[in-house]
Design an enzyme around this catalytic site. Structure first.
Site, PDB file in Angstrom:
ATOM      1  N   SER A  13     -15.880   0.902  -6.483  1.00 36.38           N
ATOM      2  CA  SER A  13     -16.072   0.545  -7.896  1.00 36.38           C
ATOM      3  C   SER A  13     -15.024  -0.464  -8.364  1.00 36.38           C
ATOM      4  O   SER A  13     -15.307  -1.315  -9.209  1.00 36.38           O
ATOM      5  CB  SER A  13     -16.069   1.802  -8.781  1.00 36.38           C
ATOM      6  OG  SER A  13     -14.784   2.360  -8.857  1.00 36.38           O
ATOM      7  N   ARG A  91      -6.294   3.630   4.376  1.00 39.82           N
ATOM      8  CA  ARG A  91      -5.521   3.580   5.631  1.00 39.82           C
ATOM      9  C   ARG A  91      -4.127   3.070   5.301  1.00 39.82           C
ATOM     10  O   ARG A  91      -3.975   2.197   4.448  1.00 39.82           O
ATOM     11  CB  ARG A  91      -6.166   2.613   6.637  1.00 39.82           C
ATOM     12  CG  ARG A  91      -7.384   3.137   7.354  1.00 39.82           C
ATOM     13  CD  ARG A  91      -7.877   2.087   8.342  1.00 39.82           C
ATOM     14  NE  ARG A  91      -6.905   1.798   9.387  1.00 39.82           N
ATOM     15  CZ  ARG A  91      -6.845   2.421  10.557  1.00 39.82           C
ATOM     16  NH1 ARG A  91      -7.719   3.353  10.849  1.00 39.82           N
ATOM     17  NH2 ARG A  91      -5.932   2.089  11.451  1.00 39.82           N
ATOM     18  N   HIS A 109      -3.359   2.138  -7.376  1.00 42.44           N
ATOM     19  CA  HIS A 109      -3.063   3.539  -7.098  1.00 42.44           C
ATOM     20  C   HIS A 109      -3.323   4.364  -8.364  1.00 42.44           C
ATOM     21  O   HIS A 109      -2.902   3.961  -9.458  1.00 42.44           O
ATOM     22  CB  HIS A 109      -1.599   3.676  -6.661  1.00 42.44           C
ATOM     23  CG  HIS A 109      -1.255   5.074  -6.225  1.00 42.44           C
ATOM     24  ND1 HIS A 109      -1.664   5.591  -5.011  1.00 42.44           N
ATOM     25  CD2 HIS A 109      -0.566   6.061  -6.850  1.00 42.44           C
ATOM     26  CE1 HIS A 109      -1.243   6.842  -4.904  1.00 42.44           C
ATOM     27  NE2 HIS A 109      -0.571   7.148  -6.001  1.00 42.44           N
ATOM     28  N   THR A 141       4.322  -3.227   0.083  1.00 47.99           N
ATOM     29  CA  THR A 141       5.444  -3.458   0.994  1.00 47.99           C
ATOM     30  C   THR A 141       5.321  -2.452   2.141  1.00 47.99           C
ATOM     31  O   THR A 141       4.356  -1.699   2.194  1.00 47.99           O
ATOM     32  CB  THR A 141       6.787  -3.253   0.264  1.00 47.99           C
ATOM     33  OG1 THR A 141       6.794  -1.937  -0.305  1.00 47.99           O
ATOM     34  CG2 THR A 141       6.987  -4.286  -0.839  1.00 47.99           C
ATOM     35  N   ASP A 145       3.122   2.901  -1.194  1.00 41.41           N
ATOM     36  CA  ASP A 145       3.015   2.948  -2.664  1.00 41.41           C
ATOM     37  C   ASP A 145       4.350   2.659  -3.362  1.00 41.41           C
ATOM     38  O   ASP A 145       4.697   3.273  -4.372  1.00 41.41           O
ATOM     39  CB  ASP A 145       2.481   4.337  -3.118  1.00 41.41           C
ATOM     40  CG  ASP A 145       1.066   4.588  -2.617  1.00 41.41           C
ATOM     41  OD1 ASP A 145       0.327   3.612  -2.408  1.00 41.41           O
ATOM     42  OD2 ASP A 145       0.711   5.763  -2.414  1.00 41.41           O
ATOM     43  N   GLU A 174      -8.338   1.867 -14.368  1.00 44.74           N
ATOM     44  CA  GLU A 174      -8.254   1.070 -13.132  1.00 44.74           C
ATOM     45  C   GLU A 174      -9.140  -0.168 -13.258  1.00 44.74           C
ATOM     46  O   GLU A 174      -8.772  -1.261 -12.850  1.00 44.74           O
ATOM     47  CB  GLU A 174      -8.708   1.896 -11.923  1.00 44.74           C
ATOM     48  CG  GLU A 174      -7.782   3.041 -11.564  1.00 44.74           C
ATOM     49  CD  GLU A 174      -8.192   3.734 -10.274  1.00 44.74           C
ATOM     50  OE1 GLU A 174      -8.576   3.056  -9.311  1.00 44.74           O
ATOM     51  OE2 GLU A 174      -8.127   4.980 -10.222  1.00 44.74           O
TER      52      GLU A 174
HETATM   53  C1  GAR Z   1      -9.493   4.666  -6.791  1.00 44.12           C
HETATM   54  O1  GAR Z   1      -9.254   5.705  -7.707  1.00 44.12           O
HETATM   55  C2  GAR Z   1      -8.190   4.136  -6.248  1.00 44.12           C
HETATM   56  O2  GAR Z   1      -7.157   4.097  -7.199  1.00 44.12           O
HETATM   57  C3  GAR Z   1      -7.884   5.136  -5.166  1.00 44.12           C
HETATM   58  O3  GAR Z   1      -9.126   5.382  -4.554  1.00 44.12           O
HETATM   59  C4  GAR Z   1     -10.166   5.200  -5.529  1.00 44.12           C
HETATM   60  C5  GAR Z   1     -11.179   4.235  -4.968  1.00 44.12           C
HETATM   61  O4  GAR Z   1     -12.292   4.112  -5.819  1.00 44.12           O
HETATM   62  N1  GAR Z   1      -6.928   4.629  -4.227  1.00 44.12           N
HETATM   63  C6  GAR Z   1      -5.986   5.387  -3.678  1.00 44.12           C
HETATM   64  O5  GAR Z   1      -5.863   6.574  -3.881  1.00 44.12           O
HETATM   65  C7  GAR Z   1      -5.036   4.632  -2.750  1.00 44.12           C
HETATM   66  N2  GAR Z   1      -3.897   5.442  -2.446  1.00 44.12           N
HETATM   67  P1  GAR Z   1     -13.304   2.914  -5.652  1.00 44.12           P
HETATM   68  O6  GAR Z   1     -13.695   2.887  -4.156  1.00 44.12           O
HETATM   69  O7  GAR Z   1     -14.471   3.294  -6.503  1.00 44.12           O
HETATM   70  O8  GAR Z   1     -12.633   1.661  -6.075  1.00 44.12           O
END
Ligand code: GAR
Length: 216
Positions: A13, A91, A109, A141, A145, A174
């Site tokens: 998304s 990953r 994040h 980096t 995170d 986000e």
């Molecule tokens: C999102 O909430 C993103 O912040 C999180 O995975 C989700 C992906 O949603 N990422 C992490 O947790 C990275 N550590 P999406 O596939 O619908 O964009």
């Protein structure tokens, strides 16, 4: 025009909102040249294909971390991407990957970093009983995170929340801050100095939480 590579593992998304922001002209100086996934059935890959984008599945089976990342880096370089956007890419990147695109990888994040790094950030927030959480876009980096923070947004956490309701509320932000960060990046409004990000906010009208000029 900057070339962008998107890496994702699932729903996609965040990728979709960035794509829509490009289509609408909000991000006017960037184009997505390739979408890469480590999951063949990632919804984000299908969305990329439906939109006529290059969509590449790279299988990680039987490969160690760096071997896999070398393949991914090769594909990104083949498409001559300037920036790499991690959008739900589940990953951990090898040092090789991070060094290949120094200060050119963004991640989103679902927490206010440096709180709640790693997996299940929303569950960690619920577990700690924090009153506020949010989302962070940061440069990647070699430490997980931990890179320079570009934009953040805050959301309240209610005692009635569970992981799902909080995740939903965070996701809404986000979808605002990731396109904003990509806009800033592709308009050369971001400078990194000694591990901190400095943003040129001139004429950026987005909501107050990440615009230090308002109320400042
Ligand atoms: C999102 O909430 C993103 O912040 C999180 O995975 C989700 C992906 O949603 N990422 C992490 O947790 C990275 N550590 P999406 O596939 O619908 O964009």
């Amino acid at each position: 025009m900057y070339k962008l590579a998107v890496l994702l593992s699932g729903r996609g998304s965040n990728f979709e909102t960035i794509l829509n922001a490009i289509k609408s002209g909000y991000i006017k100086n960037g184009e997505i040249v390739v979408v890469i996934s480590n999951k063949s059935d990632a919804r984000g890959l299908s969305v990329a294909r439906e939109n006529g984008l290059n969509a590449v599945f790279i299988d990680s089976k039987g490969k160690d971390r760096e071997e896999y990342d070398r393949e991914v880096v090769e594909v990104i370089k083949r498409y001559a991407a300037d920036y790499v956007l991690l959008a739900g890419y589940m990953r951990i990147l090898s040092s090789y990957f991070v060094r290949s695109f120094k200060d050119r990888i963004l991640n989103i994040h679902p927490a206010l970093l440096p709180s709640f790094k790693g997996l299940n950030a929303q569950r960690q927030a619920i577990g700690k009983g924090v009153r506020f959480s949010g989302a962070t876009v940061h440069f990647v980096t070699e430490n997980l995170d931990d890179g320079p923070i570009v934009v953040q947004a805050v959301v309240p956490v209610y005692s009635s929340d569970d992981e799902e309701s909080l995740s939903k509320r965070i996701l809404i932000t986000e979808h605002k801050i990731y396109p904003l960060a990509v806009k800033l990046l592709t308009e050369d409004r971001i400078k990194i100095d000694k591990g901190k990000v400095f943003v040129d906010w001139d004429e950026i009208e987005d909501f107050y939480i990440m615009n230090p000029k308002i109320g400042g």
